[in-house]
Design a protein around this motif. Structure first.
Motif, PDB file in Angstrom:
ATOM      1  N   LEU A   1      20.480   2.340  24.724  1.00 34.95           N
ATOM      2  CA  LEU A   1      21.743   2.853  24.215  1.00 34.95           C
ATOM      3  C   LEU A   1      21.648   2.932  22.703  1.00 34.95           C
ATOM      4  N   THR A   2      21.916   4.096  22.141  1.00 31.38           N
ATOM      5  CA  THR A   2      21.901   4.207  20.686  1.00 31.38           C
ATOM      6  C   THR A   2      23.315   4.454  20.182  1.00 31.38           C
ATOM      7  N   ALA A   3      23.635   3.839  19.061  1.00 32.62           N
ATOM      8  CA  ALA A   3      24.947   3.993  18.426  1.00 32.62           C
ATOM      9  C   ALA A   3      24.745   3.944  16.920  1.00 32.62           C
ATOM     10  N   ILE A   4      24.036   4.947  16.404  1.00 38.25           N
ATOM     11  CA  ILE A   4      23.734   5.000  14.973  1.00 38.25           C
ATOM     12  C   ILE A   4      24.205   6.339  14.410  1.00 38.25           C
ATOM     13  N   ASP A   5      24.511   6.351  13.118  1.00 35.45           N
ATOM     14  CA  ASP A   5      25.009   7.566  12.458  1.00 35.45           C
ATOM     15  C   ASP A   5      23.867   8.362  11.835  1.00 35.45           C
ATOM     16  N   GLU A   6      22.821   8.554  12.588  1.00 34.17           N
ATOM     17  CA  GLU A   6      21.671   9.310  12.116  1.00 34.17           C
ATOM     18  C   GLU A   6      21.248  10.255  13.223  1.00 34.17           C
ATOM     19  N   PRO A   7      21.769  11.478  13.246  1.00 35.64           N
ATOM     20  CA  PRO A   7      21.484  12.427  14.334  1.00 35.64           C
ATOM     21  C   PRO A   7      19.997  12.659  14.588  1.00 35.64           C
ATOM     22  N   ASP A   8      19.223  12.847  13.519  1.00 37.40           N
ATOM     23  CA  ASP A   8      17.793  13.125  13.694  1.00 37.40           C
ATOM     24  C   ASP A   8      17.082  11.930  14.320  1.00 37.40           C
ATOM     25  N   ALA A   9      17.413  10.723  13.848  1.00 40.43           N
ATOM     26  CA  ALA A   9      16.788   9.517  14.398  1.00 40.43           C
ATOM     27  C   ALA A   9      17.194   9.324  15.859  1.00 40.43           C
ATOM     28  N   SER A  10      18.461   9.607  16.171  1.00 41.59           N
ATOM     29  CA  SER A  10      18.941   9.474  17.546  1.00 41.59           C
ATOM     30  C   SER A  10      18.195  10.421  18.478  1.00 41.59           C
ATOM     31  N   THR A  11      18.019  11.662  18.033  1.00 41.74           N
ATOM     32  CA  THR A  11      17.305  12.650  18.842  1.00 41.74           C
ATOM     33  C   THR A  11      15.861  12.230  19.057  1.00 41.74           C
ATOM     34  N   GLN A  12      15.237  11.657  18.038  1.00 40.15           N
ATOM     35  CA  GLN A  12      13.858  11.198  18.174  1.00 40.15           C
ATOM     36  C   GLN A  12      13.770  10.076  19.209  1.00 40.15           C
ATOM     37  N   ILE A  13      14.730   9.176  19.169  1.00 38.96           N
ATOM     38  CA  ILE A  13      14.746   8.085  20.153  1.00 38.96           C
ATOM     39  C   ILE A  13      14.921   8.663  21.557  1.00 38.96           C
ATOM     40  N   TRP A  14      15.798   9.652  21.681  1.00 38.93           N
ATOM     41  CA  TRP A  14      16.021  10.311  22.970  1.00 38.93           C
ATOM     42  C   TRP A  14      14.721  10.903  23.509  1.00 38.93           C
TER      43      TRP A  14
END
Length: 255
Positions: free
Chosen positions: A91-104
């Motif tokens: 589960l990600t809950a961070i305010d960094e769209p690019d980092a979130s997409t990379q984790i995805w």
């Protein structure tokens, strides 16, 4: 050919109760959204691993860390964090769209179910608005269309529930467990289900809440003859042969 079947309504989600007890779940981020996710996971008895710099921690998340309710790492996410084969979901809950997409993308490569907060296309599952009363859980989902609306609908449903519904369900659960001891065989399955359904139909919500362990033991004597006494009949100790299922229903439940 004259039968009518339900119409297909595409675009929904398969709503399930995901059992994560004692399973490892990775949460990335420590803000308000993460706090809600962590609470849901701890309520489900999951083993929570949290990764977030300390300066970004919500006060509730900091409380969970202080109480050692989560396994905490004071840093940003690293790709190697997904190497643990025991991780069930991310589960990600961070305010960094690019980092979130990379984790995805990394989760997809490793076939790990993931939820990227506030990005519906990058979610294998959604969190709905949940009402909890003891063993009772009711989830409302808008499939990512309107989280606030899910909250409003959930509150309206909860407001119309009896205040003691959770206690009644807990008592029914205890009775079911006792029944499995009395009639443990798999061949007894259909009869157990039908008998429990009759109890839920005939006994009122108040009766179920009032039911004590001794009442359960007495009531279970009616299982073999497949009869349903009232709570008063149970407490009066009337013989099973005098009990009748008279069709007077209190409330209905599916447990």
């Amino acid at each position: 050919m004259g039968e009518k079947f339900p119409e297909i309504q595409g675009g929904g989600s398969l709503i399930l109760a995901w059992q994560v007890r004692n399973k490892k779940v990775l949460v990335i981020g420590g803000g308000e959204v993460a706090a809600g996710r962590i609470l849901n996971l701890l309520n489900a008895d999951a083993k929570v691993v949290l990764i977030s710099p300390r300066d970004g921690l919500n006060s509730e998340v900091a409380h969970r860390i202080e109480r050692k309710q989560v396994e905490y790492y004071d840093r940003k996410f690293e790709p190697s964090d997904l190497d643990d084969p025991a991780i069930t979901m991310v589960l990600t809950a961070i305010d960094e769209p690019d980092a979130s997409t990379q984790i995805w993308k990394l989760c997809k490569e490793k076939r790990i179910a993931a939820n990227i907060a506030d990005v519906p296309p990058e979610c294998d599952f959604y969190f709905g608005s949940v009402h909890r009363d003891g063993p009772l859980q009711i989830m409302v989902s808008t499939n990512g269309n309107g989280p606030k609306m899910a909250n409003i609908v959930r509150r309206r449903i909860a407001a119309n529930l009896p205040p003691n519904i959770g206690d009644a369900i807990a008592k029914v659960g205890a009775l079911r467990r006792k029944l499995r001891v009395v009639a443990p065989g798999t061949e007894e399955g259909p009869k157990r289900m039908q008998w429990m359904s009759k109890v839920c139909l005939k006994w009122s919500l108040e009766d179920l809440c009032e039911m004590e362990e001794q009442d359960m033991d007495e009531l279970l004597q009616s299982y073999a003859p497949d009869q349903i006494p009232s709570l008063s009949q149970v407490r009066l100790g009337e013989e099973p042969g005098t009990w009748q299922f008279d069709g007077s229903f209190g409330w209905a439940c599916v447990v």
